[in-house]
Structure formats: C-alpha cells, structure tokens
Design an enzyme around this catalytic site. Structure first.
Site, PDB file in Angstrom:
ATOM      1  N   GLU A  38      26.153   4.556  53.020  1.00 54.79           N
ATOM      2  CA  GLU A  38      27.041   5.718  52.978  1.00 54.79           C
ATOM      3  C   GLU A  38      27.409   6.201  54.380  1.00 54.79           C
ATOM      4  O   GLU A  38      28.531   6.620  54.617  1.00 54.79           O
ATOM      5  CB  GLU A  38      26.413   6.868  52.173  1.00 54.79           C
ATOM      6  CG  GLU A  38      26.373   6.621  50.676  1.00 54.79           C
ATOM      7  CD  GLU A  38      27.750   6.419  50.046  1.00 54.79           C
ATOM      8  OE1 GLU A  38      28.755   6.845  50.639  1.00 54.79           O
ATOM      9  OE2 GLU A  38      27.822   5.818  48.964  1.00 54.79           O
ATOM     10  N   TYR A 121      28.166  15.511  51.319  1.00 55.62           N
ATOM     11  CA  TYR A 121      28.633  14.237  50.776  1.00 55.62           C
ATOM     12  C   TYR A 121      27.490  13.211  50.707  1.00 55.62           C
ATOM     13  O   TYR A 121      27.205  12.641  49.646  1.00 55.62           O
ATOM     14  CB  TYR A 121      29.802  13.672  51.617  1.00 55.62           C
ATOM     15  CG  TYR A 121      30.100  12.260  51.230  1.00 55.62           C
ATOM     16  CD1 TYR A 121      30.811  11.990  50.072  1.00 55.62           C
ATOM     17  CD2 TYR A 121      29.593  11.191  51.967  1.00 55.62           C
ATOM     18  CE1 TYR A 121      31.022  10.690  49.655  1.00 55.62           C
ATOM     19  CE2 TYR A 121      29.794   9.890  51.567  1.00 55.62           C
ATOM     20  CZ  TYR A 121      30.519   9.646  50.413  1.00 55.62           C
ATOM     21  OH  TYR A 121      30.699   8.366  50.003  1.00 55.62           O
ATOM     22  N   ASP A 139      34.624  13.228  48.617  1.00 57.16           N
ATOM     23  CA  ASP A 139      35.154  12.601  49.839  1.00 57.16           C
ATOM     24  C   ASP A 139      36.668  12.449  49.669  1.00 57.16           C
ATOM     25  O   ASP A 139      37.253  12.959  48.706  1.00 57.16           O
ATOM     26  CB  ASP A 139      34.464  11.251  50.099  1.00 57.16           C
ATOM     27  CG  ASP A 139      34.876  10.179  49.097  1.00 57.16           C
ATOM     28  OD1 ASP A 139      35.507  10.535  48.068  1.00 57.16           O
ATOM     29  OD2 ASP A 139      34.587   8.998  49.336  1.00 57.16           O
TER      30      ASP A 139
END
Ligand code: SF4
Length: 351
Positions: A38, A121, A139
C-alpha cells in the site's frame, strides 16, 4: 452530500471474485505485505510496483528485517519509487512495532493510525484487508468511482468531502468481506472506471446503479479543481569523473530529496565556460567538458529544468570535497550501493 452506497455491494463483490488481478500481496495478504504494497502503491501503478515489491520483501521479509536494515540499503531498495520519506517512515514504524508490539503489526485501526507514515487510507487498507476489520479506504480511485455512481459534483480535493465519503462507506461496510469490498472499489477505479473521462462502462458491474451514467455526466466527474502551477527551477547537473570514479554529493537533511545522494549541481543553467569557472573555484582542474543535453524532472510542486555536463578532472581538492559532503564512487558502487533519485536518471545513465 451524503449517499447510501449499500446497493452496489453484492454486484461489486461478485465482479471482484472473477476479475481481481492476481497480485502477490493479494494472494498472501499478511499484514506486512499489505502494508508495504500500500505504501508503494501510493506513488506508483500496480504493474510497476510488482517488481519493487518482490525485491523489497525478498531482501527484507518481515518487520524485524525492515527495522534493522542499514539506511543505505533501505534507500537502495526504494530507488526508482521516489518519495524516500515514505520508506524512512516505513522503517520508523517497523522500529516502533518491534518496541511496542513485539514485532507484530497491530490488528487495530487506531493503533495503526499511530504508526509513522500511516494515515487513514493505509490504516484502513491494512485493517480491512489483513485483519478483516470493517473500516473503509478513500483514495483517488474510490473517490472517482463513488462520485460517479452518486453523480456528485462535490470537490474531491476537499477534506470535508473525503471525510463524508469515509463515513458513508463506514455505515455500509459488509462485515463479512470488508477487505474485498475496499479492494473491489479500488480495483474498479483502476481497471474499469478510469480517469480522464474514459471509463469502460460497458464492462462495469454497477452500470445499472450509476447515476452519472444514467444522466450522461461521466465526462464532468469527478470534480477536481486545477492544481496550482509548479515552480520551475533551473539547474546544472555535473557528472564529474576523476580516475574512473564519479563525484556524488549528499543533499541537506531538509527539503526536496533530503539526505539523499545526488550528482553535484548548481541552481541555475550554466554555459560550458561558466561551468569550468565554477569548478575551478571549487578546486577542480579540468581536462575535458562534454555537454550531456537537457532534461526535465517533475516533482509534485516543482519542475527541474536541467542541463548536464560530463567533466573529466585531473585534480581535485579532496579535503574540501569531504567538508562539503562529496564522495567519489565507481560505477559498480553507484549501481549497487548508493541510491540516486530518478531526477538524475538522464545523466546517471551516461556513466
Ligand atoms: Fe464508472 Fe461507468 Fe461504472 Fe459509472 S458505469 S461507475 S462511470 S465505469
């Protein structure tokens, strides 16, 4: 404006079951893999991340290895991804996980949020994908998909809009498959509901629920005001060769590309004669100077417009170089050991 997205859940999950791309961190969604992927995906497309992810997790397979990694090696493993503060934060967080959680990434949204470099996030992604905790992720892909489905003209760059969407999604998170639901929204944005007015609506599993599609407003969404123009900085980049080695310079600890090695340079575009004068002042004796042409590198707020020169030196002031944080490195060391940001790639390739 608030919106109820509940209806899209079964269609998205079913679509995801058959269309999700096969990715290493998806096949084995252990928290460390989800976390590293990520952070990498924040700046780079999935296809490009695959290679970096394999290289990084092979060299540093777990939190302990990451926490103990030598900084130079860490930066070298991140070379090409840019945004080096992200990997520095990754290591700071790994050290904290070793100190406070015995090396186990915490399966707790709030605790994840308290780790360096992890915002809403990334915390949402790790919590939902690795631990099945029902928290959403918001996002760019998720914003685009949802604002088209709801035909919302909210400005998606506003924090208030992101927060409201987070709450709307939180209210409807499917508790049995929160990670898959988040990934299905992101995947739809990355592969079907594409940006710049080019979505593949005929392949979309929620076309029948998409208000922007029904109202023919796709080309206008999402709403995102123009960014401010980037500042242009002119630079001269020097590939200084001395006895088959090249000079590298360590940048200041603050600001753009902080603390990284670079090819030395000057903050303006110099002609060849001016470059020779500048280098003489710095204690170099030159035998040859060859122009390497112009190059441009774009950062988020700044553009470097560069001119480069290859300079062969017959003498240099080693003491002065050391004081100014210059070193000499051969090609092999530059390839294997020192991480040089992409901004210099046009000139590094000439070595
Ligand atoms: Fe996006 Fe088109 Fe699907 Fe609407 S129908 S969500 S615009 S791909």
């Amino acid at each position: 404006m608030s919106y109820n997205y509940e209806e899209i859940i079964p269609f998205l999950l079913n679509w995801f079951d058959y269309n999700a791309r096969i990715l290493a961190w998806r096949e084995n969604p252990k928290p460390y893999y989800v976390w590293v992927s990520e952070i990498m995906l924040q700046q780079t497309r999935v296809e490009a991340v695959k290679g970096y992810f394999d290289r990084f997790t092979c060299a540093l397979p777990d939190v302990k290895a990451l926490a103990e990694a030598d900084e130079e090696r860490l930066l070298k493993l991140w070379e090409g991804l840019g945004y080096y503060n992200r990997v520095r934060n990754l290591q700071k967080a790994a050290i904290k996980i070793m100190d406070e959680y015995q090396g186990e990434i915490p399966g707790d949204y709030e605790k994840l949020l308290n780790l360096p470099g992890i915002g809403t996030y990334t915390a949402g992604a790790i919590a939902s994908i690795a631990f099945q905790i029902p928290v959403p992720v918001v996002d760019g892909n998720v914003l685009r998909v949802t604002k088209r489905i709801s035909c919302s003209f909210d400005d998606i760059t506003k924090d208030s809009v992101k927060k409201e969407l987070w709450q709307d999604l939180y209210n409807i998170m499917p508790s049995d498959r929160p990670g898959d639901f988040n990934q299905s929204l992101m995947e739809l944005g990355a592969t079907v509901c594409l940006p710049n007015g080019k979505p593949l609506c005929d392949k979309c599993p929620v076309m029948h629920l998409c208000k922007a599609f029904k109202e023919d407003k796709i080309m206008q969404l999402p709403v995102k005001p123009q960014k401010k123009e980037r500042r242009i900085e002119e630079r001269t980049i020097l590939l200084i060769e001395y006895q088959e080695k090249f000079t590298l310079h360590k940048r200041l600890k603050k600001g753009l590309l902080s603390g990284l090695w670079e090819l030395p340079g000057v903050d303006s575009k110099l002609k060849a004669e001016e470059t020779i004068d500048h280098l003489k002042e710095m204690g170099f004796e030159l035998v040859e100077i060859t122009p390497l042409g112009e190059a441009k590198h774009i950062f988020s707020h700044v553009e470097w417009h560069m001119i480069g020169y290859h300079v062969k030196a017959s003498k240099l002031d080693l003491l002065r170089m050391k004081e100014k944080e210059f070193i000499l490195a051969n090609k092999e060391e530059i390839d294997e050991k020192y991480s040089i940001p992409n901004a210099f790639s046009t000139y590094i390739k000439q070595i």
